[in-house]
Enzyme design. Structure first.
Site, PDB file in Angstrom:
ATOM      1  CB  ILE A   1      -0.984  -0.033   1.204  1.00 26.46           C
ATOM      2  CG1 ILE A   1      -2.213   0.798   0.915  1.00 26.46           C
ATOM      3  CG2 ILE A   1      -0.301   0.361   2.501  1.00 26.46           C
ATOM      4  CD1 ILE A   1      -3.372   0.498   1.856  1.00 26.46           C
TER       5      ILE A   1
ATOM      6  CG  HIS B   1       5.636  -9.115   4.709  1.00 28.42           C
ATOM      7  ND1 HIS B   1       5.363  -9.096   6.066  1.00 28.42           N
ATOM      8  CD2 HIS B   1       6.288  -7.966   4.457  1.00 28.42           C
ATOM      9  CE1 HIS B   1       5.824  -7.995   6.588  1.00 28.42           C
ATOM     10  NE2 HIS B   1       6.409  -7.282   5.631  1.00 28.42           N
TER      11      HIS B   1
ATOM     12  CG  HIS C   1       9.109  -5.331   1.649  1.00 28.51           C
ATOM     13  ND1 HIS C   1       8.259  -4.251   1.647  1.00 28.51           N
ATOM     14  CD2 HIS C   1       9.116  -5.791   2.925  1.00 28.51           C
ATOM     15  CE1 HIS C   1       7.787  -4.046   2.866  1.00 28.51           C
ATOM     16  NE2 HIS C   1       8.288  -4.970   3.665  1.00 28.51           N
TER      17      HIS C   1
HETATM   18  P1  AMP Z   1       7.424  -4.601   7.157  1.00 28.05           P
HETATM   19  O1  AMP Z   1       7.858  -3.289   7.750  1.00 28.05           O
HETATM   20  O2  AMP Z   1       8.504  -5.337   6.438  1.00 28.05           O
HETATM   21  O3  AMP Z   1       6.696  -5.433   8.175  1.00 28.05           O
HETATM   22  O4  AMP Z   1       6.429  -4.184   5.997  1.00 28.05           O
HETATM   23  C1  AMP Z   1       5.054  -4.035   6.137  1.00 28.05           C
HETATM   24  C2  AMP Z   1       4.554  -3.464   4.849  1.00 28.05           C
HETATM   25  O5  AMP Z   1       3.171  -3.715   4.766  1.00 28.05           O
HETATM   26  C3  AMP Z   1       4.726  -1.936   4.695  1.00 28.05           C
HETATM   27  O6  AMP Z   1       5.563  -1.667   3.568  1.00 28.05           O
HETATM   28  C4  AMP Z   1       3.304  -1.424   4.507  1.00 28.05           C
HETATM   29  O7  AMP Z   1       3.210  -0.392   3.543  1.00 28.05           O
HETATM   30  C5  AMP Z   1       2.576  -2.680   4.054  1.00 28.05           C
HETATM   31  N1  AMP Z   1       1.153  -2.698   4.390  1.00 28.05           N
HETATM   32  C6  AMP Z   1       0.587  -2.494   5.600  1.00 28.05           C
HETATM   33  N2  AMP Z   1      -0.751  -2.627   5.517  1.00 28.05           N
HETATM   34  C7  AMP Z   1      -1.022  -2.947   4.224  1.00 28.05           C
HETATM   35  C8  AMP Z   1      -2.222  -3.208   3.505  1.00 28.05           C
HETATM   36  N3  AMP Z   1      -3.420  -3.182   4.097  1.00 28.05           N
HETATM   37  N4  AMP Z   1      -2.139  -3.500   2.188  1.00 28.05           N
HETATM   38  C9  AMP Z   1      -0.928  -3.540   1.580  1.00 28.05           C
HETATM   39  N5  AMP Z   1       0.236  -3.292   2.206  1.00 28.05           N
HETATM   40  C10 AMP Z   1       0.195  -2.998   3.505  1.00 28.05           C
END
Ligand code: AMP
Ligand code: ZN
Length: 141
Positions: free
Chosen positions: A31, A99, A101
């Site tokens: 997002i 997850h 990236h």
């Molecule tokens: P991390 O900091 O590696 O845990 O990354 C979490 C990621 O999830 C961040 O880059 C957010 O932008 C992404 N994120 C959080 N909520 C959502 C959502 N509802 N849809 C898509 N991405 C999300």
């Protein structure tokens, strides 16, 4: 996990923009879009982090990452692509559902990771490696 954002995305209780899925993995648009084409590849069944994965989940995310990365490369023609994956708050994890990236990169895009090398002597590398080897255990299932 009832209050996990990514579990809700997997089940469709929360909206997402999906790009790929298979039995164990789901890829969807991050997002935040640090750069255009920024995708997350997550496990479908909740796992907090890398440590909690089984073999099928690990393999599925790895395979999906290669496939989606190639598609990002072809669609966005980035100069590079970073694979970023955080485990634990200290590592920068903010969503505690495993997850990866896939982040398209461009020179001067502002994405920074400092790399404070220590260059220890070889004996120290041997010592660190022995500690890790001692804890390898069995292959993951
Ligand atoms: P991390 O900091 O590696 O845990 O990354 C979490 C990621 O999830 C961040 O880059 C957010 O932008 C992404 N994120 C959080 N909520 C959502 C959502 N509802 N849809 C898509 N991405 C999300
Ligand atoms: Zn979850």
């Amino acid at each position: 996990m009832s209050d996990c954002v990514f579990c809700k995305i997997v089940t469709g209780q929360m909206p997402s923009t999906r790009v790929f899925e298979d039995e164990h993995s789901l890829a969807f648009m991050d997002i935040g879009q640090v750069n255009p084409g920024h995708v997350l590849v997550a496990v479908k069944k909740h796992a907090d982090n890398l440590y909690a994965l089984d073999g099928a989940q690990a393999a599925a995310v790895a395979r999906a990452s290669v496939r989606v990365a190639r598609a990002i490369r072809d669609a966005f023609k980035p100069e590079g692509l970073s694979v970023y994956q955080a485990n634990g708050k200290a590592a920068g994890q903010t969503v505690f559902h495993y997850h990866v990236h896939l982040l398209p990169r461009h020179a001067g895009d502002g994405m920074e990771l400092t790399w404070p090398v220590k260059n220890p002597p070889r004996e120290m590398l041997e010592d660190y490696a022995a500690k890790i080897r001692a804890g390898l255990g069995k292959p993951i299932g």
